[in-house]
Design an enzyme around this catalytic site. Structure first.
Site, PDB file in Angstrom:
ATOM      1  N   LYS A 231       5.965  -5.009   5.132  1.00 46.97           N
ATOM      2  CA  LYS A 231       6.033  -6.126   6.042  1.00 46.97           C
ATOM      3  C   LYS A 231       7.027  -6.617   6.477  1.00 46.97           C
ATOM      4  CE  LYS A 231       2.444  -8.970   4.431  1.00 46.97           C
ATOM      5  NZ  LYS A 231       1.845  -9.968   3.535  1.00 46.97           N
TER       6      LYS A 231
ATOM      7  N   ARG B 105       5.261 -15.125   2.270  1.00 43.63           N
ATOM      8  CA  ARG B 105       4.353 -13.996   2.301  1.00 43.63           C
ATOM      9  C   ARG B 105       4.830 -12.968   1.305  1.00 43.63           C
ATOM     10  NH1 ARG B 105       3.916 -12.138   8.301  1.00 43.63           N
ATOM     11  NH2 ARG B 105       1.782 -11.302   7.648  1.00 43.63           N
TER      12      ARG B 105
ATOM     13  N   GLY C  15      -4.494  -7.729   0.540  1.00 39.43           N
ATOM     14  CA  GLY C  15      -5.083  -8.930  -0.369  1.00 39.43           C
ATOM     15  C   GLY C  15      -4.822  -8.835  -1.645  1.00 39.43           C
TER      16      GLY C  15
ATOM     17  N   MET D  80      -1.658  -9.297  -3.231  1.00 39.29           N
ATOM     18  CA  MET D  80      -0.878 -10.182  -3.915  1.00 39.29           C
ATOM     19  C   MET D  80      -0.961 -11.640  -2.813  1.00 39.29           C
ATOM     20  SD  MET D  80       2.455  -7.927  -4.725  1.00 39.29           S
ATOM     21  CE  MET D  80       2.419  -7.275  -3.196  1.00 39.29           C
TER      22      MET D  80
ATOM     23  N   ARG E  93       1.555  -2.376  10.535  1.00 35.68           N
ATOM     24  CA  ARG E  93       1.672  -1.280   9.450  1.00 35.68           C
ATOM     25  C   ARG E  93       0.796  -0.270   9.737  1.00 35.68           C
ATOM     26  NH1 ARG E  93      -1.554  -5.040   5.068  1.00 35.68           N
ATOM     27  NH2 ARG E  93      -3.376  -5.059   6.281  1.00 35.68           N
TER      28      ARG E  93
ATOM     29  N   HIS F 178     -12.817  -7.759   3.583  1.00 36.27           N
ATOM     30  CA  HIS F 178     -12.242  -7.256   2.473  1.00 36.27           C
ATOM     31  C   HIS F 178     -13.074  -6.037   2.205  1.00 36.27           C
ATOM     32  CE1 HIS F 178     -11.796  -6.781  -1.885  1.00 36.27           C
ATOM     33  NE2 HIS F 178     -10.558  -7.028  -1.819  1.00 36.27           N
TER      34      HIS F 178
ATOM     35  N   ARG G 247     -18.320  33.055 -13.060  1.00 34.12           N
ATOM     36  CA  ARG G 247     -18.581  32.992 -14.459  1.00 34.12           C
ATOM     37  C   ARG G 247     -19.963  33.720 -14.636  1.00 34.12           C
ATOM     38  NH1 ARG G 247     -16.568  27.911 -12.931  1.00 34.12           N
ATOM     39  NH2 ARG G 247     -14.745  27.351 -13.929  1.00 34.12           N
TER      40      ARG G 247
ATOM     41  N   GLU H 137      -4.377  32.723 -20.205  1.00 33.93           N
ATOM     42  CA  GLU H 137      -4.903  31.323 -20.459  1.00 33.93           C
ATOM     43  C   GLU H 137      -4.846  31.191 -21.853  1.00 33.93           C
ATOM     44  OE1 GLU H 137      -9.287  31.216 -20.213  1.00 33.93           O
ATOM     45  OE2 GLU H 137      -9.436  33.412 -20.473  1.00 33.93           O
TER      46      GLU H 137
ATOM     47  N   SER I 170      -5.021  36.189 -13.640  1.00 35.92           N
ATOM     48  CA  SER I 170      -5.777  35.059 -12.854  1.00 35.92           C
ATOM     49  C   SER I 170      -5.443  33.765 -14.175  1.00 35.92           C
ATOM     50  CB  SER I 170      -7.084  35.123 -12.426  1.00 35.92           C
ATOM     51  OG  SER I 170      -7.414  33.660 -12.083  1.00 35.92           O
TER      52      SER I 170
ATOM     53  N   GLY J  21      -5.881  31.058 -16.156  1.00 36.77           N
ATOM     54  CA  GLY J  21      -7.033  29.920 -16.410  1.00 36.77           C
ATOM     55  C   GLY J  21      -6.336  28.890 -16.933  1.00 36.77           C
ATOM     56  N   THR J  22      -5.997  27.985 -16.188  1.00 38.71           N
ATOM     57  CA  THR J  22      -5.274  26.907 -16.449  1.00 38.71           C
ATOM     58  C   THR J  22      -6.055  25.820 -17.348  1.00 38.71           C
ATOM     59  OG1 THR J  22      -5.515  26.022 -14.373  1.00 38.71           O
ATOM     60  CG2 THR J  22      -3.516  27.005 -14.826  1.00 38.71           C
TER      61      THR J  22
ATOM     62  N   CYS K 102      -7.454  29.956 -11.353  1.00 36.15           N
ATOM     63  CA  CYS K 102      -8.809  29.991 -11.110  1.00 36.15           C
ATOM     64  C   CYS K 102      -9.288  28.660 -12.200  1.00 36.15           C
ATOM     65  CB  CYS K 102      -9.712  31.016 -11.689  1.00 36.15           C
ATOM     66  SG  CYS K 102      -9.481  31.609 -13.228  1.00 36.15           S
TER      67      CYS K 102
ATOM     68  N   TYR L 295      -2.832  33.820  -4.653  1.00 37.71           N
ATOM     69  CA  TYR L 295      -3.988  32.701  -3.920  1.00 37.71           C
ATOM     70  C   TYR L 295      -4.366  31.755  -5.132  1.00 37.71           C
ATOM     71  CZ  TYR L 295      -6.890  35.539  -7.217  1.00 37.71           C
ATOM     72  OH  TYR L 295      -7.464  36.050  -8.436  1.00 37.71           O
TER      73      TYR L 295
HETATM   74  P1  ADP Z   1      -1.836 -10.104   3.512  1.00 38.04           P
HETATM   75  O1  ADP Z   1      -0.810  -9.150   3.153  1.00 38.04           O
HETATM   76  O2  ADP Z   1      -2.901 -10.273   2.419  1.00 38.04           O
HETATM   77  O3  ADP Z   1      -2.328  -9.611   5.077  1.00 38.04           O
HETATM   78  P2  ADP Z   1      -0.121 -12.156   4.937  1.00 38.04           P
HETATM   79  O4  ADP Z   1       1.405 -12.159   4.485  1.00 38.04           O
HETATM   80  O5  ADP Z   1      -0.239 -11.046   5.891  1.00 38.04           O
HETATM   81  O6  ADP Z   1      -0.971 -11.417   3.640  1.00 38.04           O
HETATM   82  O7  ADP Z   1      -0.873 -13.400   5.471  1.00 38.04           O
HETATM   83  C1  ADP Z   1      -2.156 -13.645   5.505  1.00 38.04           C
HETATM   84  C2  ADP Z   1      -2.439 -14.354   6.576  1.00 38.04           C
HETATM   85  O8  ADP Z   1      -1.726 -15.292   7.168  1.00 38.04           O
HETATM   86  C3  ADP Z   1      -2.622 -13.192   7.848  1.00 38.04           C
HETATM   87  O9  ADP Z   1      -3.709 -13.240   8.642  1.00 38.04           O
HETATM   88  C4  ADP Z   1      -1.274 -13.641   8.492  1.00 38.04           C
HETATM   89  O10 ADP Z   1      -1.523 -13.469   9.751  1.00 38.04           O
HETATM   90  C5  ADP Z   1      -0.997 -15.063   8.368  1.00 38.04           C
HETATM   91  N1  ADP Z   1       0.123 -15.642   8.253  1.00 38.04           N
HETATM   92  C6  ADP Z   1       1.197 -15.134   7.624  1.00 38.04           C
HETATM   93  N2  ADP Z   1       2.185 -15.713   8.072  1.00 38.04           N
HETATM   94  C7  ADP Z   1       2.095 -16.563   9.115  1.00 38.04           C
HETATM   95  C8  ADP Z   1       2.873 -17.443  10.092  1.00 38.04           C
HETATM   96  N3  ADP Z   1       4.180 -17.466   9.657  1.00 38.04           N
HETATM   97  N4  ADP Z   1       2.316 -18.153  11.139  1.00 38.04           N
HETATM   98  C9  ADP Z   1       0.667 -17.997  11.133  1.00 38.04           C
HETATM   99  N5  ADP Z   1      -0.040 -17.179  10.418  1.00 38.04           N
HETATM  100  C10 ADP Z   1       0.597 -16.634   9.309  1.00 38.04           C
HETATM  101 MG    MG Z   2      -1.415  -9.219   6.323  1.00 36.95          MG
HETATM  102 MG    MG Z   3     -10.907  30.074 -20.350  1.00 34.87          MG
END
Ligand code: ADP
Ligand code: MG
Ligand code: MG
Length: 868
Positions: A25, A95, A104, A106, A339, A457, A563, A737, A756, A758-759, A823, A843
């Site tokens: 990020k 963040r 989602g 952390m 990303r 999610h 076999r 083997e 061959s 036979g792991t 194999c 192979y």
């Molecule tokens: P995750 O990795 O779980 O997506 P994020 O750090 O991206 O968590 O943040 C969760 C939400 O909060 C996202 O929708 C993100 O766009 C929003 N967010 C994070 N930082 C800001 C910010 N500085 N201003 C407005 N929205 C934010």
């Molecule tokens: Mg995010």
């Molecule tokens: Mg065998």
């Protein structure tokens, strides 16, 4: 004095290559900043700081806080605002973000810096009282949950109550006064649950939030996510502190997520969802149902146009499909994240192939971009279209992740995991999923949710796992507590079968049969490129014409392991086999073997016909004989009657054949050595079938550890061949083997025309792990890191791999043109395939469904080697 370590980087000091240090990020926020894309300014605390935080027993490294202070001051000066200022307060988000994205998993806190005084400042400044109280209540909610460990549901209950009192449905229907009241309620909840006041000092808030983000690196769901996705060797999470922008400031504000291409199909079109007057989390949390991105064009044409320009610029710059987060504050667009976008296997293949056509990437890059294991999704069955038309359609939701799933409905993640462990196929049905459900989602065959959009999610996680998912199926009402869901008058209870079509979003009652997929189009193109690049041959392990046909469709170039014992189990044959085993003497055995001969021959004729001129390696009988005898009392009685011996006599024979350690007992070539007539019958069946079909068979002698064992069996085979094949070509080789076989491979190669590996057995005997018993401890071994992976799944290159290498080297020295294959299960596992390429095998051979995976892995092995 040593130079002071840098723990904190401004967004304009980083770049995308610094992922390890700044997290994905942070590195990408920095890259976008440098590219001139509108990103709210901020700074990143490094993953190294997180690593040291843990090493120091959850204490900050010395210079870190001071550097944070400095960067914060820079931000304040730049914005001409101050954290906690009573008139002009600066608000930030805190963040998390590791080098590998873990959506989602952390924690993030928004609107940090608000307190009872600065909220007034925000009101005065924005002249938007409702917005300011909304921001404050969100802050207490997120901070309370994430940092102070107050149960999320406590806040949700209070929010629901506020809406109920007012008789409204949406959060947006609450006004400033309602929200102000809610802030009070929230503060009381925090006090009651934690015995502490909600912290009012912004710098303290910031420190606590940084603590929480570092802490979230090791929360159970993050640990479980890393385990499932096999993410290892990272330092920790970075912490991004960023100026807040607000999507919840009214009608001209909003927030959304988007993909530069369709993550389900790969189609090259802008794809995403947004909500007006909402803040970040609202879109993914599935609380309100978001709108498709195209509608933004009507609502805010300028922002939409700018967003399109930015997404194109980003994709061209990264040369990869991107997943974006954006927020619009009073008509002004900001990007908050970019990303590499997660995608289905079908999308991955289409995007890679089309990006080559668009000259964005090369064929080699396209091949390297696809995780071979992900192809598995494409190779597996889809719903039978005829049966589907007759099935009872219960409801339709969003096609969140394609494929088909058939299973029993279950309503909790724990149940999904438990029943799967017991061998059931289950579908996890939830109102909406949350990160705690991750393990159950992983266990289930498919996922069905009542709420949430295409970027909810459930949808995102399912696509990442390559799992069929139907999301936002609004017609169903899920009652998790009662263990059932309803659609109109129909009630589906736990254990009832349902079927999902993740490509259409359909939900059906009962089971629907599934059929094999098509393998043409982009998939075919990619496979063609793989075949051009690879050096390793790819064969299949198949015992029946049906399996062989599937494998050929998937591109198998021969059979590496047939076999023969599997042919002994069906119908009439097992009877003849049992009679043979129980025969009193050689005469009796020969008589019953002659009954088996026509069956075996017909099997081989069938196989050779399907394989045409492709090579077929046939292994002689391998398992211990007692495996063919009945175990249940009832079956024993029946058999005794059939062959005309007393039950006592039969039981005595069975216990005579019982072995304490059958895997190291009377099996493999040891059988053929004590009962040469078995080898003779099998050789006769193979060669007669070969003469009939024109095949060039490769006869493989199993479990050879000593060259004399091989010579003994080869003599029997050659004698029959002379009689039947005359001067037609055939080969005789062996499995390697047994460790002794590997170590004396030079001796054996003088006699054997091919090896061959036979792991499976080589691993069993090399590591000394009984394959049938290792389940009891291997999981723990892997968790403890004693073995990094289960050596029966991923070849143990350092140990068992050495045995392979020794055998290759010694074998080739003794016989230059020795053909070398593998194999074991490992023949279809990408990292093991790469190893096979490196050590010079001819192979690999794997189960039919893994053939395309092996083809791609073999191509990647060549490309990776040439990169080094
Ligand atoms: P995750 O990795 O779980 O997506 P994020 O750090 O991206 O968590 O943040 C969760 C939400 O909060 C996202 O929708 C993100 O766009 C929003 N967010 C994070 N930082 C800001 C910010 N500085 N201003 C407005 N929205 C934010
Ligand atoms: Mg995010
Ligand atoms: Mg065998």
């Amino acid at each position: 004095m040593a130079k002071k370590k840098k723990y904190v980087y401004s967004f304009n000091e980083g770049k995308k290559e610094m992922k390890e240090l700044l997290g994905g990020k942070g590195a990408n926020l920095a890259e976008m900043t440098t590219m001139g894309i509108p990103v709210p300014p901020g700074f990143t605390i490094t993953t190294e700081a997180c690593d040291e935080f843990y090493k120091l027993g959850k204490k900050y490294p010395e210079a870190m806080l001071k550097q944070v202070e400095e960067k914060l001051k820079e931000l304040e000066e730049k914005m001409d605002m101050k954290l906690g200022d009573p008139t002009n307060p600066l608000l930030v988000s805190v963040r998390s973000g590791a080098a590998v994205s873990m959506p989602g998993m952390m924690d993030t806190v928004l609107n940090l810096g608000l307190n009872d005084i600065s909220v007034q400042g925000l009101i005065n400044k924005t002249k938007n009282e409702r917005f300011a109280w909304d921001a404050y209540r969100r802050f207490i909610q997120m901070f309370g949950d994430v940092v102070m460990n107050v149960e999320h549901a406590k806040f949700e209950e209070a929010l629901s109550e506020a809406k109920a009192t007012k008789g409204v449905e949406y959060d947006t229907d609450l006004d400033a006064a309602d929200l102000k009241k809610l802030v009070e309620t929230y503060k009381q909840i925090v006090k009651k649950e934690t015995d502490q006041d909600f912290p009012q000092e912004p710098k303290k808030q910031l420190r606590m939030a940084i603590d929480a983000v570092f802490g979230s690196w090791n929360n159970p769901r993050a640990i479980s996510y890393r385990k499932i996705h096999d993410i290892k060797g990272l330092l920790g999470t970075a912490v991004n502190v960023q100026i807040m922008v607000f999507g919840n400031m009214g009608k001209t504000s909003g927030t959304g997520v988007a993909f530069t291409r369709d993550p389900a199909t790969g189609e090259n079109k802008f794809y995403g969802e947004f909500l007006m007057n909402a803040q970040g989390e609202d879109v993914v949390a599935g609380i309100r149902t978001p709108k498709p991105i195209i509608e933004l064009e009507k609502i805010m044409p300028d922002c939409y146009k700018q967003l399109v320009e930015i997404y194109k610029k980003l994709e061209t710059h990264y040369k990869e499909m991107q997943d974006l987060e954006f927020t619009i504050q009073e008509g002004k667009l900001f990007l908050l994240q970019t990303r590499t976008g997660k995608r289905t296997a079908a999308a991955a293949v289409r995007i890679a192939v089309e990006m080559v056509d668009e000259k964005l990437i090369t064929k080699e890059e396209a091949l390297l971009r696809i995780d071979p294991n992900q192809l598995d999704q494409l190779l597996h069955p889809q719903l039978d279209s005829v049966a589907k038309q007759e099935a009872e359609l219960l409801a339709k939701g969003l096609p969140a992740s394609p494929g088909a799933a058939v299973g029993e409905a279950v309503f909790t993640a724990d149940k999904a995991r438990d029943l799967t462990e017991e061998g059931h196929d289950v579908i996890l049905v939830r109102t909406e999923t949350s990160p705690e459900d991750i393990e159950g989602m992983n266990a289930a065959k498919g996922i069905l949710t009542a709420r949430g959009g295409m970027t909810s999610h459930a949808a995102v996680v399912a696509r990442g796992m390559g799992k069929c998912c139907v999301a936002g199926c609004g017609d169903i009402t899920v009652n998790e507590k009662a263990g059932q869901f309803s659609v109109g008058d129909t009630i589906i209870k736990e254990g009832d079968f349902i079927t999902l079509d993740g490509s259409t979003g359909e939900l059906f009652k009962d089971k629907i049969p599934v059929v094999d997929p098509e393998l043409s189009g982009n998939f075919g193109t990619l496979m063609k490129w793989a075949d051009e690049a690879r050096k390793l041959g790819v064969r299949t392990n198949a015992d029946t014409p049906k399996d062989a046909k599937v494998a050929i469709k998937f591109g198998a170039e021969g059979i590496g392991l047939c076999r023969t014992e599997h042919m002994f189990f069906e119908g009439e044959r097992i009877k003849a086999v049992r009679e043979m085993i129980l025969a009193k003497d050689l005469e009796g055995r020969k008589k019953t073997l002659s009954k088996l001969l026509p069956f075996q021959k017909q099997d081989f004729v069938g196989l050779f016909k399907v394989m045409k001129d492709k090579p077929v390696t046939i292994r002689l009988l391998d398992p211990p004989l007692h495996e063919f005898l009945p175990k249940e009392e009832k079956d024993i009685q029946e058999l005794a009657k059939e062959i005309g011996v007393t039950i006592e006599k039969l039981k005595a024979k069975i216990s005579e054949l019982h072995e304490f350690n059958p895997m190291l007992g009377h099996r493999g070539c040891r059988l053929g050595i004590t009962y040469p007539e078995i080898t003779e019958m099998q050789a006769r069946a193979i060669f007669e079938a070969a003469v009939e079909t024109g095949a060039v068979p490769e006869v493989m002698i199993p479990l050879v550890g000593h060259v004399k064992e091989f010579i003994n069996q080869k003599q029997v085979v050659v004698k029959v061949a002379k009689e039947i094949m005359k001067d037609k070509p055939y080969k005789v080789g062996t499995m390697i083997e047994v460790p002794r076989g590997a170590l004396t491979a030079d001796e054996i190669a003088k006699e054997a025309e091919f090896f061959s590996f036979g792991t499976n057995d080589l691993t069993q005997m090399g590591c000394g792990f009984s394959r049938d018993d290792a389940g009891k401890f291997l999981k723990e071994y892997v968790e403890l890191g004693i073995y990094e992976k289960d050596p029966f799944q991923v070849l143990d290159q350092e140990g068992v791999g050495q045995l392979v290498q020794i055998a290759v080297k010694k074998g080739k020295k003794a016989r230059k043109n020795l053909k070398l294959g593998i194999c074991g299960e490992h023949g279809g596992e990408p990292s093991s395939v790469e190893f096979c390429h490196r050590v010079g095998l001819t192979y690999v051979s794997c189960s039919p469904y893994r053939v395309p995976i092996a083809r791609l892995a073999a191509a990647q092995a060549v490309l990776k080697a040439s990169k080094k």
